[in-house]
Design an enzyme around this catalytic site. Structure first.
Site, PDB file in Angstrom:
ATOM      1  CB  CYS A 114       9.101   6.913  -2.021  1.00  0.00           C
ATOM      2  SG  CYS A 114       7.736   5.746  -1.797  1.00  0.00           S
ATOM      3  CG  HIS A 251       8.273   9.281  -5.560  1.00  0.00           C
ATOM      4  ND1 HIS A 251       8.419   7.995  -6.016  1.00  0.00           N
ATOM      5  CD2 HIS A 251       7.418   9.237  -4.502  1.00  0.00           C
ATOM      6  CE1 HIS A 251       7.686   7.186  -5.259  1.00  0.00           C
ATOM      7  NE2 HIS A 251       7.064   7.928  -4.347  1.00  0.00           N
ATOM      8  CG  ASN A 281       4.686   5.104  -4.841  1.00  0.00           C
ATOM      9  OD1 ASN A 281       5.860   4.849  -5.105  1.00  0.00           O
ATOM     10  ND2 ASN A 281       4.335   5.771  -3.753  1.00  0.00           N
TER      11      ASN A 281
END
Length: 325
Positions: A114, A251, A281
């Protein structure tokens, strides 16, 4: 003279299929209310059968190049962040390079899950500042849903597929914070926590792809603390207060983490770009997806100071501060 990496174009792509929470509730023991309350996510996009990470990356890259008004032939560096490459090798970046018709320069993948886009942005920025590249394409692209165990409601509700890209160009700056471009980047990792967010497979170990495994509470605890610290680090590096930041583009992991980090930093919610509700996500793709959305809807304008931060498996985390345009 200071060489800066100017962000001159953004682009993104989401697969057509959107899986809602209600639809997901027919596959696993969960509800729309449970997912929204804990994550803020309402739907996630799923790559079609036969649609690869490189396909998503190419579409995002083409849109970024068009926004920048730059031909693909001008690109001499491609850095692609992904955890879900088309193949074990070659790098998915090389496939993107071929698909875009680029025959010069170099292309490589970066793997920091990520945090991948921040890592890729830092790598490309360093290539530009060292004079090894003049025009770089930085991409975050994932078909992350192919790593999911669809019986594990703790992970399968969280992730989606997508891609985002930015075009960087070398530009002369004064060396001050008034310069357009990337002002500073900061990267960290701590392998002691590699087992709180990982995939239980790999070519060297199980000879399989594996599935995502996560200790959610531990990840949340590290995320809020480390993200706030790395944001402070970026601002301290250029001697700017948090008030100088026009937009925080974090993020897009979980709305609770986004809100928790913003609160810890003292950033007003209206200055935080949050898109996790409609694409979940997307790992390395989430920051460039959110950045492109905010640029295209007019929130982020040329001259704005944008702070980006992310944390992912490794644990790996980082931040980047840039003046857009």
């Amino acid at each position: 003279m200071t060489i800066r990496s100017r962000l001159v174009g953004t682009g993104s792509y989401l697969p057509e299929k959107c899986l809602t929470n209600a639809e997901l509730a027919t596959l696993v023991d969960t509800t729309d209310e449970w997912i929204v309350q804990r994550t803020g996510i309402k739907c996630r996009h799923i790559a079609a059968e036969g649609e690869f990470t490189s396909d998503l990356a190419v579409k995002a890259a083409e849109r970024a190049l068009a926004a920048a008004g730059i031909e693909a032939s001008a690109v001499d560096c491609i850095v692609l962040a992904t955890t879900t490459p088309d193949r074990t090798f070659p790098a998915t970046a090389a496939i993107v390079q071929q698909r875009l018709g680029i025959t010069q320069g170099f292309a490589l993948d970066v793997q920091a899950v990520c945090a991948g886009f921040i890592y890729a942005l830092s790598v490309a920025d360093n290539f530009i500042r060292s004079g090894q590249a003049k025009t770089a394409l930085v991409i975050g692209a994932e078909t992350f849903t192919r790593l999911l165990d669809w019986t594990d409601r703790g992970t399968c509700v969280l992730f989606g597929d997508g891609a985002g890209a930015v075009v960087l160009q070398a530009s002369e700056g004064s060396g001050s914070t008034e310069d357009r471009g990337i002002l500073t980047t900061h990267l960290h990792s701590d392998g002691r926590y590699n087992d709180i967010l990982y995939v239980d497979g790999g070519p060297s170990s199980t000879k399989t792809v594996g599935h995502v495994r996560m200790e959610g509470r531990e990840v949340f605890r590290h995320a809020v603390v480390n993200l706030a610290a790395v944001v402070d680090e970026a601002l301290s590096a250029v001697n700017l207060p948090i008030e100088a930041v026009d937009w925080l583009v974090p993020h897009q992991a979980n709305l609770r983490i986004i809100e928790g980090t913003g609160k810890k930093l003292g950033i007003a919610p209206e200055k935080v770009v949050a898109t996790v509700d409609h694409h979940a996500n997307t790992s390395a793709a989430s920051i460039p997806l959110a950045l492109d959305e905010a640029v295209r809807d007019g929130r982020i304008k040329p001259g704005h100071m944008v702070l980006m931060e992310a944390i992912g498996g490794g644990l790996a985390w980082g931040s980047a501060l840039a003046r857009i345009g």
